[in-house]
Design a protein around this motif. Structure first.
Motif, PDB file in Angstrom:
ATOM      1  N   ALA A  71      -3.470   1.904 -15.167  1.00  0.00           N
ATOM      2  CA  ALA A  71      -4.270   0.948 -15.944  1.00  0.00           C
ATOM      3  C   ALA A  71      -4.579  -0.300 -15.118  1.00  0.00           C
ATOM      4  O   ALA A  71      -5.661  -0.879 -15.245  1.00  0.00           O
ATOM      5  CB  ALA A  71      -3.520   0.569 -17.223  1.00  0.00           C
ATOM      6  N   LEU A  72      -3.640  -0.675 -14.246  1.00  0.00           N
ATOM      7  CA  LEU A  72      -3.856  -1.842 -13.380  1.00  0.00           C
ATOM      8  C   LEU A  72      -4.949  -1.557 -12.363  1.00  0.00           C
ATOM      9  O   LEU A  72      -5.774  -2.423 -12.054  1.00  0.00           O
ATOM     10  CB  LEU A  72      -2.546  -2.203 -12.670  1.00  0.00           C
ATOM     11  CG  LEU A  72      -2.549  -3.434 -11.760  1.00  0.00           C
ATOM     12  CD1 LEU A  72      -2.883  -4.697 -12.543  1.00  0.00           C
ATOM     13  CD2 LEU A  72      -1.186  -3.570 -11.075  1.00  0.00           C
ATOM     14  N   GLY A  73      -4.980  -0.341 -11.858  1.00  0.00           N
ATOM     15  CA  GLY A  73      -6.027   0.057 -10.907  1.00  0.00           C
ATOM     16  C   GLY A  73      -5.720  -0.337  -9.471  1.00  0.00           C
ATOM     17  O   GLY A  73      -4.866  -1.190  -9.199  1.00  0.00           O
ATOM     18  N   GLU A  74      -6.444   0.286  -8.561  1.00  0.00           N
ATOM     19  CA  GLU A  74      -6.206   0.067  -7.127  1.00  0.00           C
ATOM     20  C   GLU A  74      -6.395  -1.392  -6.716  1.00  0.00           C
ATOM     21  O   GLU A  74      -5.579  -1.947  -5.974  1.00  0.00           O
ATOM     22  CB  GLU A  74      -7.134   0.967  -6.310  1.00  0.00           C
ATOM     23  CG  GLU A  74      -6.826   0.969  -4.822  1.00  0.00           C
ATOM     24  CD  GLU A  74      -7.691   1.958  -4.060  1.00  0.00           C
ATOM     25  OE1 GLU A  74      -8.142   1.601  -2.955  1.00  0.00           O
ATOM     26  OE2 GLU A  74      -7.916   3.080  -4.567  1.00  0.00           O
ATOM     27  N   GLU A  75      -7.458  -2.015  -7.191  1.00  0.00           N
ATOM     28  CA  GLU A  75      -7.704  -3.420  -6.824  1.00  0.00           C
ATOM     29  C   GLU A  75      -6.616  -4.336  -7.374  1.00  0.00           C
ATOM     30  O   GLU A  75      -6.227  -5.318  -6.740  1.00  0.00           O
ATOM     31  CB  GLU A  75      -9.089  -3.871  -7.315  1.00  0.00           C
ATOM     32  CG  GLU A  75     -10.243  -3.238  -6.548  1.00  0.00           C
ATOM     33  CD  GLU A  75     -10.174  -3.501  -5.048  1.00  0.00           C
ATOM     34  OE1 GLU A  75      -9.894  -4.656  -4.657  1.00  0.00           O
ATOM     35  OE2 GLU A  75     -10.395  -2.554  -4.273  1.00  0.00           O
ATOM     36  N   GLY A  76      -6.128  -4.003  -8.557  1.00  0.00           N
ATOM     37  CA  GLY A  76      -5.044  -4.787  -9.141  1.00  0.00           C
ATOM     38  C   GLY A  76      -3.769  -4.665  -8.333  1.00  0.00           C
ATOM     39  O   GLY A  76      -3.034  -5.644  -8.135  1.00  0.00           O
ATOM     40  N   VAL A  77      -3.494  -3.450  -7.838  1.00  0.00           N
ATOM     41  CA  VAL A  77      -2.324  -3.238  -6.992  1.00  0.00           C
ATOM     42  C   VAL A  77      -2.476  -4.030  -5.697  1.00  0.00           C
ATOM     43  O   VAL A  77      -1.537  -4.695  -5.246  1.00  0.00           O
ATOM     44  CB  VAL A  77      -2.123  -1.736  -6.689  1.00  0.00           C
ATOM     45  CG1 VAL A  77      -0.975  -1.543  -5.693  1.00  0.00           C
ATOM     46  CG2 VAL A  77      -1.849  -0.963  -7.975  1.00  0.00           C
ATOM     47  N   ILE A  78      -3.674  -3.971  -5.106  1.00  0.00           N
ATOM     48  CA  ILE A  78      -3.931  -4.697  -3.852  1.00  0.00           C
ATOM     49  C   ILE A  78      -3.643  -6.178  -4.011  1.00  0.00           C
ATOM     50  O   ILE A  78      -3.043  -6.806  -3.125  1.00  0.00           O
ATOM     51  CB  ILE A  78      -5.392  -4.470  -3.395  1.00  0.00           C
ATOM     52  CG1 ILE A  78      -5.545  -3.065  -2.823  1.00  0.00           C
ATOM     53  CG2 ILE A  78      -5.807  -5.517  -2.357  1.00  0.00           C
ATOM     54  CD1 ILE A  78      -6.976  -2.686  -2.470  1.00  0.00           C
ATOM     55  N   GLU A  79      -4.042  -6.758  -5.128  1.00  0.00           N
ATOM     56  CA  GLU A  79      -3.820  -8.197  -5.341  1.00  0.00           C
ATOM     57  C   GLU A  79      -2.339  -8.550  -5.274  1.00  0.00           C
ATOM     58  O   GLU A  79      -1.972  -9.645  -4.846  1.00  0.00           O
ATOM     59  CB  GLU A  79      -4.405  -8.628  -6.692  1.00  0.00           C
ATOM     60  CG  GLU A  79      -5.903  -8.839  -6.681  1.00  0.00           C
ATOM     61  CD  GLU A  79      -6.326  -9.868  -5.634  1.00  0.00           C
ATOM     62  OE1 GLU A  79      -5.807 -11.009  -5.669  1.00  0.00           O
ATOM     63  OE2 GLU A  79      -7.153  -9.532  -4.774  1.00  0.00           O
ATOM     64  N   HIS A  80      -1.489  -7.631  -5.680  1.00  0.00           N
ATOM     65  CA  HIS A  80      -0.049  -7.902  -5.686  1.00  0.00           C
ATOM     66  C   HIS A  80       0.617  -7.615  -4.342  1.00  0.00           C
ATOM     67  O   HIS A  80       1.619  -8.252  -4.001  1.00  0.00           O
ATOM     68  CB  HIS A  80       0.642  -7.070  -6.786  1.00  0.00           C
ATOM     69  CG  HIS A  80       0.448  -7.606  -8.162  1.00  0.00           C
ATOM     70  ND1 HIS A  80      -0.616  -7.253  -8.945  1.00  0.00           N
ATOM     71  CD2 HIS A  80       1.189  -8.485  -8.887  1.00  0.00           C
ATOM     72  CE1 HIS A  80      -0.530  -7.889 -10.112  1.00  0.00           C
ATOM     73  NE2 HIS A  80       0.550  -8.635 -10.104  1.00  0.00           N
TER      74      HIS A  80
END
Length: 214
Positions: free
Chosen positions: A70-79
């Motif tokens: 649900a967070l998605g790849e871009e969301g993971v990248i931000e972290h």
């Protein structure tokens, strides 16, 4: 590569490791089997401290494969963008999360073969998860353990698989569960790569390393 130590000497080495730290712990922070898989996969070519700093906030909002998707790849990248190779690692985290949901109902499998089939999860990562979560006496050989095993003679081998086998073959059964944690911590903080801290080493009299520091 040092000469392989005999059983009696290796037993004494691990007796000392046990006496100094009866219950050694891995340093990667996690809250369940899934976050452990992700943390170990992210730790490739990165420090545990760096991974922990990046994943604390990530695991607060995504501690299951469903939440990670649900967070998605871009969301993971931000972290995780403070970690090396973060773009490729973010792709793998999303891919392995999707596989866990589609093939395993969101549950991390406790089979080495199944774990190794996940993107970004190799033999070392699988062994860490088996050992830390399911308390299986699997030996995850990283650069610290490879160096210590060959320097000391605890587990001599030309590659990581050979060193893994040497640990399984030569370390007494009652020390197998924690063997890789004792070795990784000793290699990380005492038997360091450039200037090993031989004067403060608790196994210096048993170690086969010829170039001990004064």
């Amino acid at each position: 590569m040092a000469k392989q130590l005999d059983y009696k000497t290796i037993r004494e080495i691990f007796r000392r490791f046990h006496e100094a730290e009866p219950e050694p712990k891995g340093e990667l922070e996690h809250v369940n089997a899934y976050t452990l898989v992700v943390a170990v996969a992210l730790s490739a070519q990165a420090t545990d401290a760096g991974v922990n700093k990046a994943t604390r906030a990530l695991f607060e909002i995504a501690d299951t494969p469903e939440k990670m998707l649900a967070l998605g790849e871009e969301g993971v990248i931000e972290h995780i963008k403070t970690i090396g190779l973060y773009r490729n690692k973010a792709k793998n985290v999303i891919k392995l999360s999707r596989i866990l949901v589609e093939r395993y109902d969101g549950v991390v499998p406790n089979s080495r073969a199944a774990l190794e089939s996940l993107p970004g999860v190799g033999r070392k990562t699988a062994n860490v998860v088996l050992n830390m979560w399911w308390r299986y006496p699997a030996q995850a050989v990283d650069t610290h353990i490879f160096r210590l095993g060959n320097r000391s003679g605890i587990a001599s081998g030309k590659d990581v698989v050979a060193v893994e086998r040497a640990i399984e073959d030569n370390v007494p059964a009652d020390y197998q569960l924690h063997a890789h944690h004792w070795m990784i911590l000793h290699g990380r903080y005492t038997c360091v790569a450039r200037k090993p801290k031989c004067p403060s080493c608790l196994i210096r009299d048993l170690c086969q390393f010829e170039d001990k520091t004064l």
